[in-house]
Write a protein that holds these residues in place. Structure first.
Motif, PDB file in Angstrom:
ATOM      1  N   UNK A   1     125.501  47.600   7.557  1.00  0.00           N
ATOM      2  CA  UNK A   1     126.306  48.660   8.170  1.00  0.00           C
ATOM      3  C   UNK A   1     126.758  48.278   9.570  1.00  0.00           C
ATOM      4  N   UNK A   2     125.956  47.449  10.249  1.00  0.00           N
ATOM      5  CA  UNK A   2     126.232  47.098  11.643  1.00  0.00           C
ATOM      6  C   UNK A   2     126.693  45.661  11.824  1.00  0.00           C
ATOM      7  N   UNK A   3     126.413  44.816  10.839  1.00  0.00           N
ATOM      8  CA  UNK A   3     126.664  43.383  11.000  1.00  0.00           C
ATOM      9  C   UNK A   3     127.354  42.822   9.758  1.00  0.00           C
ATOM     10  N   UNK A   4     127.956  41.643   9.911  1.00  0.00           N
ATOM     11  CA  UNK A   4     128.532  40.930   8.770  1.00  0.00           C
ATOM     12  C   UNK A   4     127.456  40.063   8.125  1.00  0.00           C
ATOM     13  N   UNK A   5     127.586  39.825   6.824  1.00  0.00           N
ATOM     14  CA  UNK A   5     126.641  38.971   6.100  1.00  0.00           C
ATOM     15  C   UNK A   5     127.405  37.767   5.538  1.00  0.00           C
ATOM     16  N   UNK A   6     127.627  36.712   6.366  1.00  0.00           N
ATOM     17  CA  UNK A   6     128.409  35.561   5.908  1.00  0.00           C
ATOM     18  C   UNK A   6     127.711  34.720   4.846  1.00  0.00           C
ATOM     19  N   UNK A   7     126.400  34.802   4.770  1.00  0.00           N
ATOM     20  CA  UNK A   7     125.614  34.115   3.744  1.00  0.00           C
ATOM     21  C   UNK A   7     124.449  35.045   3.393  1.00  0.00           C
ATOM     22  N   UNK A   8     123.897  34.920   2.189  1.00  0.00           N
ATOM     23  CA  UNK A   8     122.803  35.810   1.806  1.00  0.00           C
ATOM     24  C   UNK A   8     121.647  35.786   2.811  1.00  0.00           C
ATOM     25  N   UNK A   9     121.315  36.958   3.325  1.00  0.00           N
ATOM     26  CA  UNK A   9     120.197  37.088   4.256  1.00  0.00           C
ATOM     27  C   UNK A   9     120.510  36.738   5.692  1.00  0.00           C
ATOM     28  N   UNK A  10     121.741  36.334   5.988  1.00  0.00           N
ATOM     29  CA  UNK A  10     122.132  35.970   7.346  1.00  0.00           C
ATOM     30  C   UNK A  10     123.113  37.016   7.860  1.00  0.00           C
ATOM     31  N   UNK A  11     122.757  37.686   8.960  1.00  0.00           N
ATOM     32  CA  UNK A  11     123.573  38.755   9.514  1.00  0.00           C
ATOM     33  C   UNK A  11     123.999  38.394  10.928  1.00  0.00           C
ATOM     34  N   UNK A  12     125.292  38.608  11.215  1.00  0.00           N
ATOM     35  CA  UNK A  12     125.853  38.270  12.513  1.00  0.00           C
ATOM     36  C   UNK A  12     126.664  39.470  12.993  1.00  0.00           C
ATOM     37  N   UNK A  13     126.492  39.823  14.258  1.00  0.00           N
ATOM     38  CA  UNK A  13     127.268  40.927  14.786  1.00  0.00           C
ATOM     39  C   UNK A  13     127.208  40.986  16.301  1.00  0.00           C
ATOM     40  N   UNK A  14     128.112  41.760  16.866  1.00  0.00           N
ATOM     41  CA  UNK A  14     128.131  42.006  18.302  1.00  0.00           C
ATOM     42  C   UNK A  14     127.554  43.397  18.509  1.00  0.00           C
ATOM     43  N   UNK A  15     126.342  43.445  19.031  1.00  0.00           N
ATOM     44  CA  UNK A  15     125.606  44.701  19.148  1.00  0.00           C
ATOM     45  C   UNK A  15     125.193  44.980  20.583  1.00  0.00           C
ATOM     46  N   UNK A  16     125.069  46.245  20.896  1.00  0.00           N
ATOM     47  CA  UNK A  16     124.477  46.608  22.181  1.00  0.00           C
ATOM     48  C   UNK A  16     122.971  46.390  22.078  1.00  0.00           C
ATOM     49  N   UNK A  17     122.302  46.327  23.215  1.00  0.00           N
ATOM     50  CA  UNK A  17     120.851  46.129  23.225  1.00  0.00           C
ATOM     51  C   UNK A  17     120.141  47.269  22.499  1.00  0.00           C
ATOM     52  N   UNK A  18     120.617  48.481  22.659  1.00  0.00           N
ATOM     53  CA  UNK A  18     119.993  49.645  22.022  1.00  0.00           C
ATOM     54  C   UNK A  18     120.084  49.554  20.499  1.00  0.00           C
ATOM     55  N   UNK A  19     121.267  49.223  19.980  1.00  0.00           N
ATOM     56  CA  UNK A  19     121.438  49.108  18.529  1.00  0.00           C
ATOM     57  C   UNK A  19     120.594  47.955  18.000  1.00  0.00           C
ATOM     58  N   UNK A  20     120.590  46.815  18.718  1.00  0.00           N
ATOM     59  CA  UNK A  20     119.790  45.661  18.304  1.00  0.00           C
ATOM     60  C   UNK A  20     118.311  46.035  18.220  1.00  0.00           C
ATOM     61  N   UNK A  21     117.804  46.728  19.226  1.00  0.00           N
ATOM     62  CA  UNK A  21     116.395  47.129  19.236  1.00  0.00           C
ATOM     63  C   UNK A  21     116.068  48.083  18.100  1.00  0.00           C
ATOM     64  N   UNK A  22     116.958  49.033  17.832  1.00  0.00           N
ATOM     65  CA  UNK A  22     116.723  49.986  16.744  1.00  0.00           C
ATOM     66  C   UNK A  22     116.753  49.288  15.389  1.00  0.00           C
TER      67      UNK A  22
END
Length: 104
Positions: A22-43
């Protein structure tokens, strides 16, 4: 400020993968990449690390260190992140090395 965040997962429940996608892209199975704020990353990391059970996860994100990133892990990995005078290094788990030698 939002920063590039990478999460790698292995054998995590489907609902964790759904939350991450919901928050990140999944370019390969199990690998998630995204631009997140520190709060979202921590949650997100709180959800992932509490839910890995038999799986594992690694979080890599920008930090004010010599290497300019930090690493957090959850679950059981073959590799272990070790702090060596302020640098994050990766070492093989000693038990895994012994098991591989015994089976070879």
């Amino acid at each position: 400020m939002a920063n590039l965040t990478v999460i790698n997962t292995s054998a995590v429940p489907a609902y964790v993968r759904g939350a991450l996608s919901r928050w990140m892209l999944e370019p390969a199975p199990g690998l998630y990449v995204g631009t997140l704020s520190a709060k979202v990353r921590e949650e997100l990391w709180a959800v992932v690390s509490a839910s890995v059970s038999d799986g594992a996860a690694v979080l890599v994100y920008p930090a004010d260190t010599e290497q300019r990133f930090a690493i957090q892990t959850a679950g059981t990995w073959r590799r272990e992140v070790v702090d060596f005078e302020g640098l994050a290094l990766v070492a093989l788990n000693q038990l895994e090395e012994d098991n591989e030698t015994a089976t070879s």
